[in-house]
Design an enzyme around this catalytic site. Structure first.
Site, short mmCIF file in Angstrom:
data_model
loop_
_atom_site.label_atom_id
_atom_site.label_comp_id
_atom_site.label_asym_id
_atom_site.label_seq_id
_atom_site.Cartn_x
_atom_site.Cartn_y
_atom_site.Cartn_z
N LEU A 127 5.67 -46.06 -16.15
CA LEU A 127 6.50 -45.94 -17.37
C LEU A 127 6.67 -44.48 -17.77
O LEU A 127 6.53 -44.10 -18.93
CB LEU A 127 5.87 -46.75 -18.51
CG LEU A 127 5.70 -48.25 -18.20
CD1 LEU A 127 4.82 -48.92 -19.24
CD2 LEU A 127 7.07 -48.94 -18.15
N GLY A 129 10.91 -44.85 -15.85
CA GLY A 129 10.41 -46.21 -16.05
C GLY A 129 10.76 -46.74 -17.44
O GLY A 129 11.14 -47.90 -17.60
N ALA A 154 6.64 -40.89 -5.90
CA ALA A 154 6.70 -41.16 -4.46
C ALA A 154 5.38 -40.77 -3.80
O ALA A 154 4.66 -39.89 -4.27
CB ALA A 154 7.85 -40.39 -3.83
N ASN A 207 11.56 -42.23 -5.57
CA ASN A 207 12.18 -41.35 -4.57
C ASN A 207 11.39 -41.34 -3.27
O ASN A 207 11.15 -40.28 -2.69
CB ASN A 207 12.29 -39.94 -5.14
CG ASN A 207 13.73 -39.45 -5.14
OD1 ASN A 207 14.55 -39.96 -4.38
ND2 ASN A 207 14.03 -38.48 -5.97
N SER A 264 19.83 -42.81 -8.58
CA SER A 264 20.38 -41.49 -8.92
C SER A 264 21.00 -41.49 -10.30
O SER A 264 21.51 -42.50 -10.77
CB SER A 264 21.44 -41.06 -7.89
OG SER A 264 21.92 -39.76 -8.23
N GLY A 285 19.24 -39.69 -12.94
CA GLY A 285 18.22 -39.01 -13.72
C GLY A 285 18.22 -39.43 -15.18
O GLY A 285 19.06 -40.23 -15.62
N LYS A 308 19.84 -42.59 -0.26
CA LYS A 308 19.47 -41.72 -1.39
C LYS A 308 19.03 -40.34 -0.88
O LYS A 308 19.35 -39.32 -1.51
CB LYS A 308 18.36 -42.36 -2.21
CG LYS A 308 17.81 -41.49 -3.34
CD LYS A 308 18.90 -41.03 -4.31
CE LYS A 308 18.37 -40.55 -5.65
NZ LYS A 308 17.38 -39.49 -5.63
N ASN A 320 20.81 -36.75 -1.85
CA ASN A 320 20.17 -35.55 -2.39
C ASN A 320 20.46 -34.31 -1.55
O ASN A 320 20.62 -33.21 -2.09
CB ASN A 320 18.65 -35.77 -2.50
CG ASN A 320 18.30 -36.64 -3.69
OD1 ASN A 320 19.10 -37.46 -4.13
ND2 ASN A 320 17.10 -36.46 -4.22
N GLU A 367 23.70 -33.24 -2.63
CA GLU A 367 23.54 -32.67 -3.99
C GLU A 367 23.12 -31.20 -3.92
O GLU A 367 23.67 -30.36 -4.64
CB GLU A 367 22.49 -33.50 -4.74
CG GLU A 367 22.13 -33.01 -6.12
CD GLU A 367 20.94 -33.81 -6.68
OE1 GLU A 367 21.06 -35.04 -6.77
OE2 GLU A 367 19.90 -33.20 -6.98
N TYR A 368 22.16 -30.88 -3.05
CA TYR A 368 21.74 -29.48 -2.90
C TYR A 368 22.94 -28.60 -2.54
O TYR A 368 23.12 -27.51 -3.08
CB TYR A 368 20.71 -29.33 -1.77
CG TYR A 368 19.30 -29.77 -2.06
CD1 TYR A 368 19.03 -30.91 -2.79
CD2 TYR A 368 18.23 -29.05 -1.55
CE1 TYR A 368 17.73 -31.32 -3.01
CE2 TYR A 368 16.92 -29.45 -1.77
CZ TYR A 368 16.69 -30.60 -2.50
OH TYR A 368 15.40 -31.00 -2.70
#
Lengths: 304, 304
Positions: free
Chosen positions: B8, B12, B72, B98, B121, B123, B172, B176, B179-180
């Site tokens: 959480l 979470g 992770a 992740n 994804s 955030g 995913k 990412n 995304e970078y």
């Protein structure tokens, strides 16, 4: 407002349509009589020459307002040469094309009119939603043309004055450099997914990403469209990519400013690479692997 | 549906909130009693342990539905070890974190339950709008959890089953990596504008681009927010960039698949570079320029 639009290709016609829809009067001219007739059908007043455009705009007391949507380079200078005898300091000329910023600075200095360089992004796909307009030049001229920018852009948020002459096309140049790198970044990701260890529906991937993921974007929507229409393997779409001028300008400016732009350069180089029929560097690598390791030299079957 | 949520943290808690808002019953547990209490305040049933979560879910005849939102790596395995005695083939466990896809494949094989790996994804910024969920694992389990995915994602278009076990975290991972590269592409463009020949309001540039330009995106909206809040020079924002694991995994997978990803690698390398205190390669370059050209060797003033 009364606006003269010179250059009625796909983008010029959209400029005409959006101005007419916003209630502006448009005088339209293109070297192609057919293109001029198309604009007339849409509701513009057709003109027979650049001079005729100016004659028909002379009724406006505040000065003439002209939008050029001709190919970058010589056509801009040729059009300005035709316009120059009819221009004075009350007039405003907008170059809405993809001109290099150096040329826009030179043209702004050379003309008697106020000159606005306007980078236009969105392409024909944005006919309905409107464009993003990046504008450089005198502030009064930008203010004066604002109703027209409101009409052609997505709205008031879709245009702004970036700075003095050249700033509009400068920002548009960098926009395009970034665009190359974004396209290549998505390209690398989807290529890894296409060649990777799962059998994926790439349209589903793009659609899922576009709903809430960090990398959602308009380009990613175009990826989803591409996979939907061509399939996850892109069918018979060729791997030769055209274009490159604005990316080249961006890298040249980055070299002059000594700002490293490895991704933008990498994307540009990938595009050059795509147009090569056999890279000399790869062929030399083949020969060198023989040179030091006696690895058999791969040769084209036709002996070339 | 009744869902147990284990883990959480910020993400979470959002999962709990979105499920509660959609009318699902949530049993929540975190190692931090405070985090569990927060979820209880939101309307979840608090549990005192992983075992207690399972006990409280045993009322559902169809089997237990569990969502793990723990860091992770080892925490996932530790949580699964606690869960395992209570799981059978009717149960579904979702790993929404992740995790690296290899681990998800291994875990799916090891557990008695149906195991769904779910790349998430968006955030914490997407708490309101919902996430993009990329899911791998058994089809029946995906179908069974769809009401929960609908609630946590932006909606039905914000989630899809990518393929068998591992496919969700695989997609995913590549997300990412892309995304970078996107972040670095925007970074290079804005750096050139910041260092270039015009004095620009970068918030205005980003806003104008986001209204109609080809490169419009959510990341570009975050750029506009950054310039609005920090200024066009980014104020005192540091130039050391953290993170890198998912980008590293992407490049490792690309090496294994022999797919060239120069932009993704370049963006990752730039991030490593940002964390160096003096690059050895640059220092060697200084010494070599002396070696062949007798250029004076620049030295740190403190003699280090």
């Amino acid at each position: 407002m009364q606006l003269g639009v010179i250059g009625l290709g796909r983008m010029g016609q959209i400029v005409v349509d959006r101005c007419l829809n916003a209630g502006h009067d448009v005088v339209a001219f293109d070297l192609s009589a057919e293109a001029t007739a198309t604009a007339a059908t849409a509701g513009a007043t057709p003109a027979e020459s650049v001079e005729d455009v100016c004659d028909r705009l002379d009724g406006s007391e505040a000065g003439k307002r002209l939008w050029l949507m001709v190919p970058a380079g010589d056509p801009v200078d040729a059009t300005l040469a035709d316009l120059e005898p009819h221009l004075d300091a009350d007039d405003v000329v907008v170059d809405g094309g993809n001109s290099r910023f150096h040329g826009s600075v030179r043209r702004a200095e050379a003309t008697d009119a106020a000159y606005l360089d306007c980078g236009t992004s969105g392409g024909p796909a944005s006919a309905e939603a409107g464009f993003s307009l990046m504008i450089g030049g005198p502030e009064w001229a930008y203010e004066e043309l604002t109703p027209v920018f409101d009409a052609i852009a997505t709205g008031p948020d879709g245009h702004d004055r970036m700075g003095p002459s050249g700033a509009g096309h400068y920002v548009k140049m960098v926009h395009n450099g970034v665009e190359y790198a974004l396209m290549q970044a998505y390209g690398e990701g989807f290529e890894l997914l296409a060649e990777g260890r799962y059998d994926l529906d790439l349209e589903s991937v793009a659609r899922t990403w576009n709903n809430g993921a960090v990398i959602r974007s308009w380009l990613l929507e175009l990826c989803a469209e591409a996979f939907r229409e061509e399939g996850s393997d892109l069918g018979d779409v060729a791997d030769h990519v055209a274009g490159g001028s604005t990316g080249t300008w961006t890298v040249e400016e980055a070299l002059e400013q000594e700002v490293p732009v490895p991704l933008i350069y990498g994307a540009l180089a990938e595009r050059f690479d795509s147009r090569n029929e056999g890279r000399f560097s790869r062929r030399l690598a083949n020969r060198l692997r023989y040179g030091f390791g006696r690895h058999e030299v791969a040769r084209d079957s036709d002996g070339e």
